[in-house]
Design an enzyme around this catalytic site. Structure first.
Site, PDB file in Angstrom:
ATOM      1  N   ARG A   1     -33.475 -20.758  25.468  1.00 17.81           N
ATOM      2  CA  ARG A   1     -32.577 -21.672  24.696  1.00 17.81           C
ATOM      3  C   ARG A   1     -31.540 -21.353  23.586  1.00 17.81           C
ATOM      4  NH1 ARG A   1     -36.949 -25.762  21.986  1.00 17.81           N
ATOM      5  NH2 ARG A   1     -34.939 -26.490  21.281  1.00 17.81           N
TER       6      ARG A   1
ATOM      7  N   ASN B   1      -4.159   2.201 -13.841  1.00 15.81           N
ATOM      8  CA  ASN B   1      -3.679   0.937 -13.595  1.00 15.81           C
ATOM      9  C   ASN B   1      -2.935   0.981 -12.427  1.00 15.81           C
ATOM     10  OD1 ASN B   1      -1.782  -1.461 -13.595  1.00 15.81           O
ATOM     11  ND2 ASN B   1      -2.503  -1.896 -15.496  1.00 15.81           N
TER      12      ASN B   1
ATOM     13  N   SER C   1       4.438  -0.418  -8.903  1.00 15.34           N
ATOM     14  CA  SER C   1       4.054  -1.391  -7.671  1.00 15.34           C
ATOM     15  C   SER C   1       4.769  -0.868  -6.444  1.00 15.34           C
ATOM     16  CB  SER C   1       4.755  -2.810  -8.082  1.00 15.34           C
ATOM     17  OG  SER C   1       4.182  -3.398  -9.039  1.00 15.34           O
TER      18      SER C   1
ATOM     19  N   ALA D   1       7.704   2.794  -9.351  1.00 17.39           N
ATOM     20  CA  ALA D   1       7.545   1.790  -8.248  1.00 17.39           C
ATOM     21  C   ALA D   1       8.342   1.905  -7.182  1.00 17.39           C
ATOM     22  CB  ALA D   1       8.155   0.480  -8.885  1.00 17.39           C
TER      23      ALA D   1
ATOM     24  N   ARG E   1      11.725   8.138  -3.930  1.00 18.45           N
ATOM     25  CA  ARG E   1      12.442   7.164  -3.104  1.00 18.45           C
ATOM     26  C   ARG E   1      13.896   7.512  -3.185  1.00 18.45           C
ATOM     27  NH1 ARG E   1      10.996   3.586  -8.280  1.00 18.45           N
ATOM     28  NH2 ARG E   1      12.736   3.853  -9.698  1.00 18.45           N
TER      29      ARG E   1
END
Length: 450
Positions: free
Chosen positions: A18, A362, A390, A408, A425
């Protein structure tokens, strides 16, 4: 309870047609654990001398799930008494007490099993002890008929019961405890002269009484002996066990803001003064220390969270995550196979996998550890007190030294020494009046098309 050998036989050979599933019925999970695993947990609390699990032919996955306990095979589905007989070969010569349980009744508790064994060992020396219950609606349950001395006289199936017997509220819950010295002879005497030609374990009471042997009843809550034969019943058992687990968590000092929305696993462990927000899901293998706050809509599985940490909202802690004391794991953060040390903060929109985040580091919003190259997993080590800006990508294997800062938007592919600043970057350029001239040109082009 005096020392006397104890054996437990768990019947788990049912096909569960079942359920409409390729998975054997007893392996369907309740609170993150296979049903038969719950029964085994209750049995192990009694520290029995022998445990035998009866399975059907080809149920190797069930045998693997109950290992190292031995299994006996019921080669044909010929009733519950036949299933118990399948275990006799592994219990040959056993003269202690034997408890027979079902692998699809996962809510049975050790206390109930202890009560059954205690009743078997009482002065009246019953050959059989049957577990009974008093459901609000007795329905089609078999009835337990007592004699004038309060002993069990017989079990009557509903279809065979008289109107007077059907008015009896004490019903058969299925579990039994036997005196092993008499069990083998009693069960071997059960016949199959019935419509299904099956050997029913319930017939053992009538056989015992016909031989002048006492039988007894122990009562339990109906909710404790709910069996599972369908997906709907599986959902009902899940509901019942979640209610039990939530109550246990609160009784042990945790605060559940909205208890009915929190989902536990059977092995979830919460410390004192833990606060759990709404819609939190605890998968298997979660340990949470004291004074932890878990905010709404978090999902945790196979993780450890130390004292004072804050988790969420909307955080996902995957297997292997270790969250240190007073660490913060914030909204839309995913941690997998990584250690976040004391006081570190990973607060926003971040993925940390196969990594260490040092004490009081952090991690800025949008940071990811790039731990997989399509072939292997690699480790990222972030030192104590480091600051990751970030929208950074840390391409593993890579090490960020203690106290280092990553600017960042950086893509870090090489180690960063302690206390250094790393910026990876493209240089920013500005073109004076470019935006105004762009808009004017586009507006002019649009006007010409009008």
């Amino acid at each position: 309870m005096s020392h006397r050998p104890l054996a437990c036989v768990i019947l788990a050979a049912g096909k569960g047609t079942r359920m409409k599933s390729d998975l054997p019925k007893v392996l369907h999970r309740v609170a993150g654990r296979p049903m038969v695993g719950h029964v085994l947990a209750a049995v192990k609390a009694l520290d029995p001398d022998h445990v035998v699990v009866v399975v059907g032919p080809g149920m190797d996955d069930v045998a693997a799930a109950v290992a190292p306990f031995p299994t006996a095979v019921q080669h044909e589905q010929r009733g519950t008494a036949d299933a118990v007989r399948s275990a006799f070969g592994l219990l040959e010569g056993f003269t202690g007490d034997v408890v027979v349980l079902y692998g699809d009744t996962p809510l049975v508790t050790p206390d109930t099993l202890r009560a059954m064994v205690a009743a078997r060992r009482q002065a009246a020396d019953p050959a059989v002890v049957v577990l009974g219950m008093r459901p609000e609606d007795p329905g089609a349950y078999g009835r337990l008929i007592l004699n004038a001395r309060g002993g069990l006289e017989k079990i009557v199936e509903y279809l065979d019961a008289s109107e007077e017997e059907r008015r009896v509220g004490l019903c058969n819950a299925g579990l039994m405890a036997f005196d092993g010295a008499r069990m083998f002879g009693l069960i071997n005497s059960i016949g199959n002269a019935n419509a299904k030609s099956e050997f029913y374990l319930t017939d053992v009471v009538q056989i015992a009484r016909s031989r002048g042997l006492a039988c007894a009843v122990v009562e339990s809550s109906p909710a404790e002996v709910v069996g599972v034969n369908s997906r709907a019943e599986l959902a009902e058992v899940e509901r019942l066990i979640q209610r039990r687990l939530r109550k246990a968590a609160m009784d042990n000092g945790a605060t559940l803001i909205d208890p009915d929305s929190v989902t536990f696993s059977a092995d979830t462990r919460l410390g004192r003064d833990v606060v759990v927000g709404p819609h939190v899901v605890f998968g298997p293998g979660v340990w949470v220390g004291d004074r932890v706050e878990i905010k709404p809509f978090c999902h945790l599985e196979q993780v450890r969270v130390e004292t004072g940490a804050q988790i969420g909202p909307y955080a996902r802690l995957r297997p292997g995550a270790e969250i240190g004391p007073d660490a913060h794991i914030g909204n839309f953060v995913e941690i997998k196979n990584a250690k976040v040390e004391a006081g570190a903060k990973v607060n926003h929109l971040t993925y940390i996998g196969d990594a260490r985040v040092g004490a009081k580091a952090n991690i800025g919003a949008g940071t990811i550890t790039c731990n997989y190259d399509g072939f292997g997993k690699y480790h990222t080590d972030i030192g104590a007190g480091a600051f990751i800006g970030s929208n950074s990508a840390l391409v593993a294997p890579v090490k960020i030294g203690d106290g280092a800062i990553v600017g960042a938007g950086s893509v870090v592919t090489r180690d960063v020494e302690a206390d250094a600043l790393a910026v990876a970057r493209g240089p920013q350029k500005a073109y004076a009046a470019w935006a105004r001239e762009f808009r004017e040109r586009k507006q002019s082009e649009k006007a010409k098309k009008a």
